[in-house]
Write an enzyme that holds these catalytic residues in place. Structure first.
Site, short mmCIF file in Angstrom:
data_model
loop_
_atom_site.label_atom_id
_atom_site.label_comp_id
_atom_site.label_asym_id
_atom_site.label_seq_id
_atom_site.Cartn_x
_atom_site.Cartn_y
_atom_site.Cartn_z
CG ASP A 128 -1.77 -1.24 1.31
OD1 ASP A 128 -2.30 -1.67 0.28
OD2 ASP A 128 -1.87 -1.81 2.41
CE LYS A 187 3.11 -2.91 -4.98
NZ LYS A 187 2.92 -2.96 -3.54
N GLY A 188 1.24 1.68 -7.75
CA GLY A 188 0.44 1.84 -8.96
C GLY A 188 0.77 3.09 -9.75
CE LYS A 189 2.70 10.08 -8.84
NZ LYS A 189 2.71 11.29 -8.03
N GLY A 234 -4.24 -4.98 -4.56
CA GLY A 234 -5.31 -4.10 -5.02
C GLY A 234 -4.72 -2.85 -5.63
CG HIS A 235 -3.58 -2.68 -9.25
ND1 HIS A 235 -3.06 -3.90 -8.88
CD2 HIS A 235 -4.15 -2.86 -10.45
CE1 HIS A 235 -3.32 -4.79 -9.82
NE2 HIS A 235 -3.98 -4.18 -10.79
CD GLN A 261 0.58 -9.06 -2.01
OE1 GLN A 261 1.27 -9.74 -2.75
NE2 GLN A 261 -0.67 -8.82 -2.28
CB THR A 302 1.67 -12.22 1.58
OG1 THR A 302 0.74 -12.87 0.72
CG2 THR A 302 2.91 -11.81 0.81
CG ASP A 305 1.06 15.03 -0.70
OD1 ASP A 305 1.53 13.86 -0.67
OD2 ASP A 305 -0.13 15.27 -0.95
P1 IMP Z 1 -2.63 -13.00 2.45
O1 IMP Z 1 -1.70 -12.44 1.43
O2 IMP Z 1 -4.07 -12.83 2.09
O3 IMP Z 1 -2.30 -14.42 2.82
O4 IMP Z 1 -2.45 -12.15 3.80
C1 IMP Z 1 -1.26 -12.23 4.58
C2 IMP Z 1 -0.88 -10.87 5.14
O5 IMP Z 1 -0.48 -10.04 4.07
C3 IMP Z 1 -2.00 -10.14 5.86
O6 IMP Z 1 -1.45 -9.42 6.94
C4 IMP Z 1 -2.51 -9.18 4.81
O7 IMP Z 1 -3.11 -8.03 5.40
C5 IMP Z 1 -1.23 -8.81 4.10
N1 IMP Z 1 -1.45 -8.38 2.71
C6 IMP Z 1 -1.73 -9.15 1.65
N2 IMP Z 1 -1.87 -8.40 0.54
C7 IMP Z 1 -1.65 -7.14 0.90
C8 IMP Z 1 -1.61 -5.90 0.18
O8 IMP Z 1 -1.80 -5.83 -1.04
N3 IMP Z 1 -1.34 -4.79 0.92
C9 IMP Z 1 -1.08 -4.84 2.26
N4 IMP Z 1 -1.10 -5.96 2.96
C10 IMP Z 1 -1.38 -7.11 2.29
#
Ligand code: IMP
Length: 498
Positions: free
Chosen positions: A24, A27-29, A51-52, A252, A267, A395
């Protein structure tokens, strides 16, 4: 294309965008900035847990699986879901359907034939386990699917394309998981299978928990939908080396990586540059430019796990795990951000920072944990992802002192660690990724006065407030990194190149 990015990417063949924190970071930008340069854009790790935001015909949509460069398909660019991505056909078709409804039918999208396949089993087990494990997963079946890769029991995308073989493999696979089904509380499993992510009970069977026949039927339909996209993406990417510009899009962040992240609270993919290159079909040595995206001058974490600089510590972790939302905070605290910022209680300062920076889950609106930028963690991340840094969200903080964590004081019980004794009061300047230690690390800060100016309109490094540049310089000196881009807002042109 922006002159600055052109200079950075000049003479390069392969560029990668990875995150140095817990995801989070924006990266997308940066992927978007580089997409106009790239001919091929590849996702190599993770799955529908990422998620982007992609703006389609002026409307913002959250995509999880399809690469960020998909709108460049119409310019002939190839977007690839690489072999390191765990592929969920339902998530893919949801996103593809959305594009179609907007009148976009990607022609150059490719899916790795050998990407691990997400089954309803993975989503069920993930959601079931996390209720007790409390990692705070996204519930997309990610960890369970990667576990099947390592235990050599999983299926791949190509299996879906051969219905008879799929049926046989699915039965054999389900058999290997029988002990899990046997140990499940039936009521809990039933409830999970009735969630929308598992098609509201479509796969549910009273006797066997998951109905294999329903899975077969559904995946047969997926086969026809995905068949045109499936290919050997590794061969495709490798044959483009030296001829085309290739952009690797990370997911991630390094501190979540299975190989480098904070233990247990990770993850299940290697979201470092090494994992990204491999999952895209390349070697790390093929990558000419790695940009390590780093949120500054604060950072965030989603899900549970240690976060030494978190504002409000354990209280904040529990509060965010409870699922409080943007709307709730806005209603409760909308009029008191300045007061919260000045409050001596760090937990309340955290609420102010979250509101100022709008740090809420993109799909769920749930609160993200917030804290100060941790340079011990950043130095560690750079050791793996490399020295080029992109600072994002710079900012957000103004009219407030900036605190940077430069070391930790260990406060836990005496124990043997890396062949030495770790006792209460030990100062650590390297990052212990082991959660049982990191949970006992108290941050030691260097404090800077901050600045009053709004930097979002600035485009030249020289024009930034001196106090801002002092902080950037301190980050570079402490970590040994080089800040190449400073993002000063969400828009495409809100960047400063160095
Ligand atoms: P999983 O990837 O769903 O197995 O989740 C494992 C951990 O990675 C959890 O703490 C999630 O909140 C974190 N996580 C997975 N994907 C993201 C992401 O895109 N952004 C931030 N945290 C993530």
């Amino acid at each position: 294309m922006n002159g600055g990015i052109e200079q950075l990417i000049k003479d390069k063949g392969v560029a990668a965008v990875v995150c140095n924190q817990w995801g989070d970071t924006g990266k997308g930008k940066i992927v978007d900035l580089l997409s106009s340069w790239a001919n091929i854009i590849v996702r190599g790790t993770g799955g529908a847990n990422a998620g982007h935001t992609i703006t389609v015909h002026g409307k913002k949509h959250i995509f999880h699986l399809i690469p960020s460069g998909i709108l460049y398909d119409q310019q002939g660019k190839t977007n690839i879901i690489g072999k390191g991505v765990v592929f969920d056909p339902q998530a893919f078709l949801d996103e593809y359907g959305l594009l179609q409804r907007e009148g976009i039918a990607p022609k150059h999208l490719r899916i790795a034939y050998d990407a691990p396949l997400i089954l309803p089993h993975h989503i069920l087990f993930d959601r079931y386990n996390d209720a007790s494990e409390k990692v705070g997963t996204t519930g997309r079946g990610i960890g369970l699917c990667y576990a099947d890769v390592v235990s050599r029991t999983g299926l791949i995308v190509n299996d879906v394309l051969n219905p008879a073989a799929f049926e046989e493999k699915l039965h054999a696979y389900t058999h290997t998981k029988q002990f899990l089904f046997d140990s499940m509380r039936k009521e809990t499993a039933r409830n999970i299978l009735h969630q929308p992510a598992l098609l509201n009970g479509y796969y549910y069977d009273e006797k066997t928990i998951i109905s294999i026949d329903q899975v077969i039927e559904r995946y047969a339909a997926y086969a026809e939908a995905i068949r045109p996209f499936v290919t050997d993406t590794t061969a495709l990417v490798q044959s483009a080396l030296g001829k085309k510009h290739i952009l690797l899009e990370g997911a991630q962040g390094l501190l979540l990586s299975i190989d480098y992240g904070t233990t247990k609270y990770q993850t299940s993919s290697d979201c470092s540059i090494e994992g990204l290159a491999k999952g895209s079909g390349l070697k790390e040595s093929n990558v000419d430019l790695v940009l390590g995206i780093t949120k500054a001058f604060y950072m965030t974490r989603v899900g549970n796990g240690p976060f030494p600089t978190e504002l409000g510590g354990k209280k904040s972790e529990q509060y965010c795990a409870a699922g409080h939302t943007r709307d709730e905070e806005k209603q409760l605290h909308g009029n008191e951000i300045a007061a919260l910022q000045a409050d001596p209680d760090e937990f309340r300062q955290g609420i102010a920072l979250r509101m100022l920076s709008d740090e809420y889950g993109a799909t769920t609106g749930r609160t993200r944990r917030v804290g100060w930028l941790d340079l011990v963690a950043l130095r560690y991340a750079q050791g793996i992802n490399g020295k080029e840094l992109v600072l994002t969200k710079t900012d957000i903080l103004r009219n407030t002192p900036i605190k940077l964590c430069t070391a930790y004081e260990y406060t836990g019980p005496a124990l043997s660690f890396k062949g030495e004794t770790l006792s209460p009061g030990t100062i650590l300047t390297t990052f212990p990724r082991h959660s049982e230690i990191l949970y006992h690390c108290k941050p030691i800060y260097e404090t800077f006065p901050g600045w009053a100016e709004d930097v979002s309109m600035i485009r030249m490094y020289e024009q930034l407030p001196r106090q801002f540049k002092d902080v950037v310089q301190f980050i570079e000196n402490t970590t040994g990194g080089h800040v190449s881009i400073i993002s000063v807002g969400p828009e495409r042109d809100q960047n400063i190149f160095r």
